[in-house]
Write a protein that holds these residues in place. Structure first.
Motif, PDB file in Angstrom:
ATOM      1  N   TYR A  24      -3.227 -10.973  42.648  1.00 28.05           N
ATOM      2  CA  TYR A  24      -2.572 -11.652  41.527  1.00 28.05           C
ATOM      3  C   TYR A  24      -3.587 -12.166  40.514  1.00 28.05           C
ATOM      4  O   TYR A  24      -3.341 -12.114  39.305  1.00 28.05           O
ATOM      5  CB  TYR A  24      -1.664 -12.783  42.020  1.00 28.05           C
ATOM      6  CG  TYR A  24      -0.395 -12.255  42.615  1.00 28.05           C
ATOM      7  CD1 TYR A  24       0.644 -11.835  41.796  1.00 28.05           C
ATOM      8  CD2 TYR A  24      -0.245 -12.134  43.983  1.00 28.05           C
ATOM      9  CE1 TYR A  24       1.809 -11.322  42.326  1.00 28.05           C
ATOM     10  CE2 TYR A  24       0.914 -11.622  44.531  1.00 28.05           C
ATOM     11  CZ  TYR A  24       1.935 -11.216  43.698  1.00 28.05           C
ATOM     12  OH  TYR A  24       3.085 -10.699  44.231  1.00 28.05           O
ATOM     13  N   ARG A  64       4.211  -7.140  41.618  1.00 26.08           N
ATOM     14  CA  ARG A  64       5.262  -7.715  42.470  1.00 26.08           C
ATOM     15  C   ARG A  64       6.208  -6.630  42.984  1.00 26.08           C
ATOM     16  O   ARG A  64       6.690  -6.704  44.096  1.00 26.08           O
ATOM     17  CB  ARG A  64       6.031  -8.759  41.660  1.00 26.08           C
ATOM     18  CG  ARG A  64       7.030  -9.501  42.428  1.00 26.08           C
ATOM     19  CD  ARG A  64       6.367 -10.595  43.204  1.00 26.08           C
ATOM     20  NE  ARG A  64       7.416 -11.354  43.859  1.00 26.08           N
ATOM     21  CZ  ARG A  64       7.335 -11.779  45.094  1.00 26.08           C
ATOM     22  NH1 ARG A  64       6.260 -11.585  45.776  1.00 26.08           N
ATOM     23  NH2 ARG A  64       8.309 -12.447  45.625  1.00 26.08           N
ATOM     24  N   GLY A  69       2.412  -6.092  46.381  1.00 29.25           N
ATOM     25  CA  GLY A  69       2.924  -7.410  46.040  1.00 29.25           C
ATOM     26  C   GLY A  69       4.088  -7.854  46.895  1.00 29.25           C
ATOM     27  O   GLY A  69       4.469  -9.009  46.875  1.00 29.25           O
TER      28      GLY A  69
END
Length: 141
Positions: A24, A64, A69
């Motif tokens: 991230y 994500r 993710g």
């Protein structure tokens, strides 16, 4: 000098990412790099910030949705055969008392309990979980 802040911040996030391993911070660093590129191209400050935010948001959203993710919660160790090697093993139960029994398993007496919805009719049972020092079993089919 102001434009170097984009590059230093991106570098700092990349270094910080080495300690976390979540990807991230790399996505946010990509946004900062986009802000730095906007600075080099001569964009105004609000355009630089907008480019950085937009690229970071898109990168985080893409991450994500990817397999990197989507972290799953760890499995319950009491039911995970990779953690407890006894899960899946077979044992024989001679006599039940209200869904509980004592049975010989691996050379020792163990407390055995029926899994919810299971009956006492079988003789061979498969271990489905461990609850402390109790074996939770289901009839072997």
């Amino acid at each position: 000098m102001i434009g170097l802040i984009w590059w230093f911040a991106a570098g700092a996030l990349i270094v910080a990412e080495l300690f976390t391993g979540t990807f991230y911070l790399l996505m946010i660093a990509l946004g900062l790099i986009a802000g730095g590129i906007a600075f080099v191209m001569g964009a105004l400050a609000h355009v630089q910030i907008g480019a950085a935010a937009l690229v970071a948001l898109i990168a985080v959203a893409v991450l994500r949705r990817s397999r990197f993710g989507n972290w799953k919660r760890p499995n319950d160790a009491s039911r995970d055969a990779a953690v407890n090697l006894d899960i899946g093993a077979t044992l024989q139960v001679e006599q039940w008392r209200d869904g509980r029994a004592r049975a010989m398993y691996r050379g020792a007496q163990w407390d055995v309990e029926l899994a919810p919805g299971e009956s006492e009719g079988a003789r061979l049972y498969r271990i489905t979980a461990l609850d402390g020092n109790r074996l939770i079993v289901a009839a072997k089919r």
